[in-house]
Scaffold this motif. Structure first.
Motif, PDB file in Angstrom:
ATOM      1  N   LEU A 106       9.005 -11.106  -4.466  1.00 24.61           N
ATOM      2  CA  LEU A 106      10.278 -11.055  -3.759  1.00 24.61           C
ATOM      3  C   LEU A 106      11.221 -12.050  -4.428  1.00 24.61           C
ATOM      4  CD1 LEU A 106      11.804  -9.996  -1.206  1.00 24.61           C
ATOM      5  CD2 LEU A 106      10.978 -12.023  -0.022  1.00 24.61           C
ATOM      6  N   LEU A 166       9.086 -15.464  -4.420  1.00 23.30           N
ATOM      7  CA  LEU A 166       7.945 -15.623  -3.530  1.00 23.30           C
ATOM      8  C   LEU A 166       6.830 -14.700  -3.998  1.00 23.30           C
ATOM      9  CD1 LEU A 166       6.558 -16.553  -0.863  1.00 23.30           C
ATOM     10  CD2 LEU A 166       7.686 -14.617   0.248  1.00 23.30           C
ATOM     11  N   SER A 167       5.665 -15.285  -4.279  1.00 25.30           N
ATOM     12  CA  SER A 167       4.426 -14.532  -4.514  1.00 25.30           C
ATOM     13  C   SER A 167       3.541 -14.755  -3.308  1.00 25.30           C
ATOM     14  CB  SER A 167       3.657 -15.105  -5.707  1.00 25.30           C
ATOM     15  OG  SER A 167       4.222 -14.725  -6.902  1.00 25.30           O
ATOM     16  N   THR A 168       3.027 -13.705  -2.729  1.00 24.60           N
ATOM     17  CA  THR A 168       2.193 -13.896  -1.543  1.00 24.60           C
ATOM     18  C   THR A 168       0.792 -13.338  -1.752  1.00 24.60           C
ATOM     19  OG1 THR A 168       2.800 -11.785  -0.562  1.00 24.60           O
ATOM     20  CG2 THR A 168       4.183 -13.686  -0.028  1.00 24.60           C
ATOM     21  N   PHE A 169      -0.092 -13.741  -0.859  1.00 24.56           N
ATOM     22  CA  PHE A 169      -1.443 -13.180  -0.850  1.00 24.56           C
ATOM     23  C   PHE A 169      -1.933 -13.132   0.591  1.00 24.56           C
ATOM     24  CE2 PHE A 169      -3.833 -16.956   0.193  1.00 24.56           C
ATOM     25  CZ  PHE A 169      -3.063 -17.994  -0.268  1.00 24.56           C
ATOM     26  N   GLY A 193       1.269 -18.280   0.040  1.00 27.32           N
ATOM     27  CA  GLY A 193       2.155 -17.876  -1.035  1.00 27.32           C
ATOM     28  C   GLY A 193       2.632 -19.052  -1.860  1.00 27.32           C
ATOM     29  N   VAL A 194       3.389 -18.722  -2.897  1.00 28.45           N
ATOM     30  CA  VAL A 194       3.995 -19.731  -3.757  1.00 28.45           C
ATOM     31  C   VAL A 194       5.481 -19.404  -3.876  1.00 28.45           C
ATOM     32  CG1 VAL A 194       3.960 -20.871  -5.995  1.00 28.45           C
ATOM     33  CG2 VAL A 194       1.858 -19.834  -5.107  1.00 28.45           C
ATOM     34  N   GLU A 213       0.922  -9.683   6.927  1.00 30.80           N
ATOM     35  CA  GLU A 213       1.574 -10.188   5.704  1.00 30.80           C
ATOM     36  C   GLU A 213       2.937 -10.810   5.995  1.00 30.80           C
ATOM     37  OE1 GLU A 213       1.208 -10.529   2.412  1.00 30.80           O
ATOM     38  OE2 GLU A 213       3.311 -10.662   1.809  1.00 30.80           O
ATOM     39  N   TRP A 252       6.356 -14.133   4.988  1.00 34.32           N
ATOM     40  CA  TRP A 252       7.792 -13.972   4.777  1.00 34.32           C
ATOM     41  C   TRP A 252       8.585 -14.861   5.726  1.00 34.32           C
ATOM     42  CZ3 TRP A 252       7.955  -7.847   4.820  1.00 34.32           C
ATOM     43  CH2 TRP A 252       6.975  -7.369   3.953  1.00 34.32           C
ATOM     44  N   ASN A 303      10.515  -2.950   2.797  1.00 30.54           N
ATOM     45  CA  ASN A 303       9.161  -3.445   2.535  1.00 30.54           C
ATOM     46  C   ASN A 303       8.452  -3.865   3.815  1.00 30.54           C
ATOM     47  OD1 ASN A 303       8.199  -3.317  -0.195  1.00 30.54           O
ATOM     48  ND2 ASN A 303       9.888  -4.654  -0.778  1.00 30.54           N
ATOM     49  N   ILE A 304       9.207  -4.003   4.907  1.00 34.78           N
ATOM     50  CA  ILE A 304       8.552  -4.348   6.176  1.00 34.78           C
ATOM     51  C   ILE A 304       7.732  -3.150   6.638  1.00 34.78           C
ATOM     52  CG2 ILE A 304       8.881  -5.068   8.575  1.00 34.78           C
ATOM     53  CD1 ILE A 304      11.582  -6.216   7.803  1.00 34.78           C
ATOM     54  N   VAL A 359       2.849  -5.385  -2.084  1.00 39.78           N
ATOM     55  CA  VAL A 359       3.686  -5.601  -0.964  1.00 39.78           C
ATOM     56  C   VAL A 359       5.161  -5.447  -1.288  1.00 39.78           C
ATOM     57  CG1 VAL A 359       4.267  -7.212   0.854  1.00 39.78           C
ATOM     58  CG2 VAL A 359       1.980  -7.165  -0.046  1.00 39.78           C
ATOM     59  N   PHE A 360       5.655  -6.001  -2.371  1.00 42.09           N
ATOM     60  CA  PHE A 360       7.107  -6.038  -2.499  1.00 42.09           C
ATOM     61  C   PHE A 360       7.669  -4.910  -3.334  1.00 42.09           C
ATOM     62  CE2 PHE A 360       6.336 -10.624  -1.444  1.00 42.09           C
ATOM     63  CZ  PHE A 360       6.969 -10.581  -0.229  1.00 42.09           C
ATOM     64  N   LYS A 386       7.042  -1.517  -2.608  1.00 48.35           N
ATOM     65  CA  LYS A 386       6.714  -0.282  -1.918  1.00 48.35           C
ATOM     66  C   LYS A 386       7.636   0.838  -2.411  1.00 48.35           C
ATOM     67  CE  LYS A 386       4.573  -2.265   2.174  1.00 48.35           C
ATOM     68  NZ  LYS A 386       4.819  -2.914   3.483  1.00 48.35           N
ATOM     69  N   GLN A 392       9.169   3.318  -0.970  1.00 45.17           N
ATOM     70  CA  GLN A 392      10.419   3.513  -0.231  1.00 45.17           C
ATOM     71  C   GLN A 392      11.389   2.355  -0.462  1.00 45.17           C
ATOM     72  OE1 GLN A 392       7.482   2.763   1.051  1.00 45.17           O
ATOM     73  NE2 GLN A 392       7.600   1.688   3.010  1.00 45.17           N
ATOM     74  N   ALA A 393      10.856   1.156  -0.676  1.00 48.80           N
ATOM     75  CA  ALA A 393      11.714  -0.007  -0.875  1.00 48.80           C
ATOM     76  C   ALA A 393      12.411   0.069  -2.233  1.00 48.80           C
ATOM     77  CB  ALA A 393      10.897  -1.293  -0.763  1.00 48.80           C
ATOM     78  N   SER A 408       1.346 -17.283 -10.600  1.00 48.24           N
ATOM     79  CA  SER A 408       2.211 -18.328 -10.023  1.00 48.24           C
ATOM     80  C   SER A 408       1.309 -19.447  -9.566  1.00 48.24           C
ATOM     81  CB  SER A 408       2.910 -17.814  -8.761  1.00 48.24           C
ATOM     82  OG  SER A 408       3.965 -16.995  -9.054  1.00 48.24           O
ATOM     83  N   PHE A 454       0.709 -23.648  -8.094  1.00 49.53           N
ATOM     84  CA  PHE A 454       1.281 -24.789  -7.382  1.00 49.53           C
ATOM     85  C   PHE A 454       0.290 -25.943  -7.476  1.00 49.53           C
ATOM     86  CE2 PHE A 454      -1.503 -24.862  -3.710  1.00 49.53           C
ATOM     87  CZ  PHE A 454      -1.915 -23.555  -3.555  1.00 49.53           C
ATOM     88  N   VAL A 476      -1.449 -17.669  -7.284  1.00 50.34           N
ATOM     89  CA  VAL A 476      -1.526 -16.259  -6.922  1.00 50.34           C
ATOM     90  C   VAL A 476      -1.493 -15.438  -8.204  1.00 50.34           C
ATOM     91  CG1 VAL A 476      -0.526 -14.395  -5.570  1.00 50.34           C
ATOM     92  CG2 VAL A 476      -0.199 -16.739  -4.826  1.00 50.34           C
ATOM     93  N   SER A 528      -8.298 -14.230  -1.213  1.00 45.76           N
ATOM     94  CA  SER A 528      -7.828 -12.855  -0.989  1.00 45.76           C
ATOM     95  C   SER A 528      -8.060 -12.027  -2.241  1.00 45.76           C
ATOM     96  CB  SER A 528      -6.333 -12.845  -0.674  1.00 45.76           C
ATOM     97  OG  SER A 528      -5.602 -13.225  -1.819  1.00 45.76           O
ATOM     98  N   PRO A 553      -3.040  -9.053  -4.382  1.00 46.19           N
ATOM     99  CA  PRO A 553      -2.923 -10.366  -5.020  1.00 46.19           C
ATOM    100  C   PRO A 553      -4.125 -11.264  -4.728  1.00 46.19           C
ATOM    101  CG  PRO A 553      -0.853  -9.762  -3.976  1.00 46.19           C
ATOM    102  CD  PRO A 553      -1.867  -8.737  -3.542  1.00 46.19           C
TER     103      PRO A 553
END
Lengths: 363, 363, 363, 363
Positions: free
Chosen positions: A4, A10-13, A23-24, A128, A132, A236-237, B222-223, B225, B227-228, C11, C13, C24, C67, C78
Motif C-alpha cells: 500500500l 505499508l507491507s503487511t502480514f 507490518g512495516v 487483516e 491498516w 481492497n477492503i 492483499v493490496f 486485489k 477489483q481494486a 521490507s 525493520f 516481511v 505468517s 506475505p
C-alpha cells in the motif's frame, strides 16, 4: 501481494489463525511524536465485542511497536509493528479444510496458490484490516492537524440515512453502536441488524467518508489521481463492492450545466459535485466518497456448497461472526483513507521546484 | 505521476497541444507477434470525428512503435511508442491562460504545480487516454486468446439499458454510434445526445464492461486485489466518478442468504453476484463492472467563473467538444482493463512454486 | 528506506537495541516446503560468539516465522518474521548520546533525521543483516537445487588468498574460524586478527563469492542488470567499500584481444573474464564477484572526536566488538546474493511469451 | 527492464538500429527552467566523432523534448524525450544474425528472450546511454547550483593518473581528447589508444568521479544507501566491471586506527577515507568513486566464435568502433550520478517531519 502506498509504504502480514498480524511502514518521517493512545483508540473502534450488534469474539487487538520510535519520537527508520493473535479456536475450522464456502475466497485461494490456510479464512480474513488501522492512524498524524477524516454508516440494507453529510453532526458518529450520526436512523439500523442476526443472516450497507480541510494540490495525475488511490484502497477492503465520490453514479445522470461547480472569488466553489477533487487533485473543498459493502458471506444457516473434490456438501456457519460488518468498517475506511492521503500529501511536497530549495541541510 | 501496472508497467507522457503523446511499456514478454492493425482499430474506436455524435476534431491518432519489436516480433525490451499531435489550434486557448474553468483541472494544476499548460487542458486533457488504448490493446494480446473484454454504454443521462448484459449481444456494440448493444435503447440515447448537443450542453452516463473466460487465480490480495486494480485504473479515467463490480451498490442492500453465490459441482456458481471475483482473485466466472462518468465540463454556453486573480469572468466554451464522452470511452475502458488484467495475469504465473521449476533455461 | 528486490521484495525493520528485528517478504511463491533448519544454520554462521576471533556478544538470533507458512508449506501470502533482541546493555551507550564517533553514522543520521537512536548504532548497526540472512536463506530455496552460492574470505588486511577460486575446495570454507578455504592462509589470517584484536584495533578485508549452475538468462537489462543488482545489494552491507565481478578492476588494464571470452561449441566459454554475465544476463558460466570491507570503525582505543555541539571529546570504544567482521560477513554476502538471484530468477520466467501460455489455470 | 530511480524515475527505450531512443522522466518538479543548451552540451561530450581517438560514426544525437515543458518551464508532468537514430547501416550486421560474438550479449539475449535484434547489438548497445545523459543532465539542474559532479579518465590500460583528485584541476578535464585532467598523463593515454586502435585492438580503463558540495543527509539506508544506488547505476553502464568509493579496495587492507576519519569541530573530517558517505548518507565532504571498464569487446581482428547452431565461425569486427570507450563514458558517469543524486536529494526532503509542515498550500 503488493504494498500500500507509493512513497509512504505499508507491507503487511498475518492470517486469521496464525501467530500474529503486523507490518512495516517505510519512509515515515522522523521527528513526529505519535499519539499512541489515539492509535489504540482506533483499534478499539474496530475491535470485536465492543457492542451487542457486532461479533462477540474477544480479541484485545493490542499493538506493539517494535522499531522506528525512540524516546517517543519517530526516527525516520522503518516502523515495525505486531498484533498478536489470541483466542484462536483453530479446531473450529477443521471441518472446512476441504470445503469451499459460498462467496468466500476458499476456492480462489486454492486455485491460485494450490494451498490455503483454511482456519478462519486464513489470509482472506478481514482481520487483516487491523494492520491498516494501525498504519493509517499513525499516518494520519502526518497530516496537518485540522484535516478531519470522518466516516459513518450511511445505509444498512434498505435503511438509508437520508440527510446529506452537511446536515449531520459527524462528531456524534460513535454515540451509537451502528455509527450512524443521525440518531433516528441509527435506531432503525440497529433494530434491523438485530433482526438479521436473530435469523442467522447478514446484511450489507454503505459507508460515507468526509475529508475536511485537506490542502489543495494533493493527488498525482495521471496514474495516481486522488480518487483513484482512494478507490483502490477501498476496493481492497474485504466485502467492498463499489466506490463513488462527489456526485458519483448520480452524476452520470446529470448535464454539464447542472453538474459544473461554479467558482467564488476566493476559489471555493458554490456547489461541490466534484467532491473536492478536480483532475485528480484536491481543490480544498470537502472530499466525500461512499463505499458499498456486500453482506458478510458467513451466515449461520445451512447452505449447500461443494468440497475441493467437487462433491456437494452442506455448510453450516458456526462461531461468532458479524451480522453486519459496517460499524466495525468505519474506522477501517477512515484510517485507510488517512494512509492514502498522507502518502500523496508527502509526495505533493516535492512537486514544486521552489519548495525544495527552501531547506538547507549544509554543514 | 505514478505508473500504471505492477510488473508490466506503462509510463506515459503528452499534453493536449504538445508535440506528441507516447509512452514506454516495460517487461512486455518477448516472442509475441503483435496484431498492429488491431491496435490501430482500437485507436480508431476512440478517435474524434468517427460519427456525428462525437467531437468533430480531426486527429488521425496514428501510433508509431519506436522500439521493442524486431521483424514483427516483440523482443522483450521496452516498447516505446508515439502518437503525434496534429490539427492543434493552440491560439484558441489564449483567452484561457488566466481563467479557471468550472469543474476543470485548471485551478488544481495551478495550485499544485504553480504553472500549467492551459492549451486544451494540457496534461489534464482526456487525450492522454490515447496512450492507454495503445498500451492496453497491445497488452490484451498477452492474454489467452479466448479472453473477451467487452464494454458498452449502459446509460446516457436518465436513459438506461435495462437488459442485463447476459441478454445482450455484445458483438453488436459497435453497430451504432453510441455503442449500446440494445438497438432501441441506442436510438433513444443518440436522440438525447443530439438534443443536448444542440443546447450546447453535455451529459453523463455509465459504461458496463464484461470479461469472459479469464482463468481463475488472477488478482493479488492483499493490496493488489483484482477489483481494486480495476477500480484504480477506471477512476484514473477523466470524468469517472464511480466504480462497482458484481452486485455493486445494489449488493449493499441485500442479505447474505440472497447474495451468496452457491457452487455447482464443476466449481461454477449458480448466481454470480460476486462478479467473477472472490477475495480479490478471479474465480473463472464472468467479471463485470460499471463505471460512472460525469457530464463533460466544457459546455458551449456562457458560465460565470474566476480568473487566477480571483476576479469574476465569463467563460464561453468554444471549439469542437464532445457532448457525451461515453461512446469514445468504451475502448478506453476495455483496453485499460486489458492492461490491468495482463499485468496481474503475468504476476499470477509466479505465485506457485511448481510452475517455476517447469522451465529450464540451462545451456 | 527502500525495499530489497524488484518482484520478490523484502521490507525490514529493527534497531540494535530495539525490541526486535524482522521483516516481511512479499510475493514468495506458494507450495515450497522451507528447510527451516537450514535458515537457522545460516543465522548461526552469522551469529556473534561462534568462535574466538569474533565478538563475544551473546545473541541467540533465533527467528520466528509469523505468517505465510501453513503445515510446513508456504502459502503464497506475505511471510512475516521476527528476531527478538536479547542481551541488550543499552546503558552502555548513554555516554554516546551526544557524541559522534569517527567513521560511524552518528553524525549523518543526526543530520538527516534530526534524531537518532544512539544505542549500539541504532538503525545503522550491522545487526540489520540478520534480517537479510533470514530472507536470503529462504529465497535461496526457490532456486534450482543445484545452484551453489559460496562465499569465503579472500583477504584480511594485507594477507591474500592467492589461489583462484577454481583451485580451492569451497566446501571447506567453514572448517576454520576465518572462513578462508585455504588452510595455510586461514592460519595466517587468524593470527593477524588475534594480533589486531589484542591491540584494540580492527582490520578490513575482502570476500569472494562464487555462484555455480545458475541457468542462463537471469538479469534484467537495462536497469536491472545482474551485476548491478548484486552491486547494489553488496554496497548496502555495512562497511562495504567496493564491488567487482569477473575480471573487475584488473580487467580495466587489459586489451580486448586478451579479455574476450571465446566460445566453445557447447556455448560454454574458454575463459570466463566476463564472470558469468554478459550484457547484464547470466550466461551459465560461474558468476564470481569480490566485495571490499573497510575495517570496523569501533576501535577499543581512545580517539579524538566531537560531540553534537561541535566540542572536542575523547571516545573510548568499549564493549564486545568484532576486530574483523569478515568471517561473519560471509553468510551475509551469500544469502543476500541468493535473494537477488531468486528475485531475478522469478522475473526471468515471465520474459518469454511462450512460457506463459504453457500453464493453464482454467476451471 | 527495471526503471532508474526511486522517486524521480526514468523509463527508457531504444535499440541501436531502431527508429529512435528516448524515455519518460516522471516526478520531475514543476517550475524549473531547464538549460537546454547544457543538456545538448553533455550529449555532445558523449557523441561519436568528437575527436580522433573515438569512433568516427556520425550521430548528431539531438534530443527533442516532447512534453512536460511549457514556455521554457517544467510543468511537473512527465517529460518525454526522443533522440532519433541516424546514419544506420543495418545491412552491416546481416552477417551477425546467427553469430554470437565473444564477450558480447548476443548469446545471453538469445537465451533469455528467444529473439534478438542483432543490428549493432540491439538493446545491448551502449548507445542506450544517450538516454541517461539526457535525463541525468536535466536532473542535475534540480540539485543546488554549487553541487559539482566531475568525472575524468583516471587510467587507460596500465597508464594511471597517479595524482589524487585533489591535486588535479578538474575544470581542465575536457581540454584534451582523452579527458584526463593531467596533461602529461593524457598525452601518454592518447598515444596508447592510438597504438591500440592501429592494432585493431581495444583497451579498458577507469573513471574517477568527484562530487563536491552535496549537502549532508542524502541517501536512504537501509536499502537505498547512497553508495549502493551509485554502484547500481554505474554497474548498469555497458562494460563496467567494478565500483569502489572512498578508500575502496585499498581500504580493505587497512586497520581501523588508520582508516577512521577524525572530526574537526565544524563537523568536517580531517581525512576522508569514507568518501563523503557514512552509513549510506552523505556527510558533506567530497564524495568520490571509481568505476572500472573492461576493453570494448568489438575488435577489428579475426576471432573464432560460434553461431547459434553451435558451429565454429570466424568473426571479423568491422565498422567504426571505439578502441577505448573511456573518454565518451565520462559524461555518462557524471550525468548518471547526477540522476541518482537528484532522486535521493528529493527523497531526503521528506524525511523530517518539521520540513513538511513549513509549506502551506491552503486556498
Amino acid at each position: 501481494m503488493i504494498n500500500l502506498g507509493n512513497f509512504l509504504t505499508l507491507s503487511t502480514f498475518g492470517e486469521s489463525h496464525g501467530t500474529a498480524y503486523g507490518g512495516v511502514i517505510t519512509n515515515f518521517p522522523a521527528g513526529l511524536k505519535p499519539d499512541f493512545q489515539e492509535i489504540q483508540r482506533q483499534l478499539d473502534r474496530r475491535r470485536p465485542g465492543q457492542s451487542t450488534i457486532v461479533t462477540q469474539r474477544k480479541e484485545n487487538d493490542s499493538v506493539k511497536f517494535l522499531s522506528g520510535v525512540f524516546n517517543g519520537t519517530t526516527t525516520g527508520t522503518p516502523i515495525g509493528f505486531i498484533i498478536e493473535n489470541e483466542n484462536q479456536k483453530s479446531q473450529d475450522y477443521d471441518h472446512l479444510a476441504n470445503v469451499y464456502r459460498p462467496s468466500h475466497a476458499d476456492f480462489t485461494y486454492d486455485r491460485k496458490f494450490g494451498i490455503r490456510d483454511y482456519r478462519g479464512g486464513g489470509k482472506s480474513s478481514a482481520r487483516e484490516t487491523v494492520n491498516w488501522v494501525v498504519a493509517g492512524s499513525l499516518a494520519r498524524q502526518i497530516l496537518p492537524s485540522d484535516v478531519q477524516i470522518q466516516a459513518y454508516v450511511s445505509s444498512v440494507g434498505e435503511i438509508f440515512c437520508e440527510k446529506p453529510y452537511q446536515d449531520l453532526d459527524l462528531s456524534k458518529t460513535d454515540d451509537n453502536d451502528v455509527r450512524c450520526p443521525d440518531p433516528a436512523t441509527a435506531e432503525r439500523m440497529i433494530t434491523r441488524i438485530k433482526e438479521i442476526k436473530k435469523e442467522g443472516n447478514t446484511i450489507g450497507g454503505t459507508i460515507t467518508c468526509v475529508i475536511k480541510n485537506l490542502p489543495a494540490g494533493v493527488g498525482e495525475p495521471v496514474f495516481g489521481k486522488l480518487q483513484a488511490e482512494l478507490a483502490k484502497a477501498m476496493l481492497n477492503i474485504n466485502a467492498a463492492k463499489g466506490f463513488e465520490y462527489g456526485s458519483g453514479f448520480c452524476g452520470a445522470r446529470m448535464t454539464g450545466m447542472d453538474h459544473n461547480d461554479l467558482f467564488n472569488e476566493d476559489f471555493t466553489t458554490k456547489s461541490n459535485l466534484s467532491g473536492g477533487i478536480q483532475g485528480g487533485i484536491s481543490n480544498g473543498m470537502d472530499i466525500y466518497f461512499r463505499v458499498a459493502f456486500k453482506p458478510v458471506a458467513t451466515v449461520l444457516r445451512d447452505q449447500q456448497s461443494v468440497n475441493s473434490s467437487g462433491s456437494t456438501v452442506t455448510v453450516a456457519g458456526k462461531g461468532r461472526h458479524d451480522a453486519c460488518v459496517l460499524p466495525r468498517a468505519v474506522p477501517v475506511v477512515e484510517n485507510l483513507a488517512a494512509f492514502v492521503l498522507a502518502d500523496l500529501f508527502l509526495i505533493n511536497k516535492l512537486r514544486k521546484f521552489n519548495n525544495q530549495q527552501s531547506e538547507n541541510n549544509r554543514i
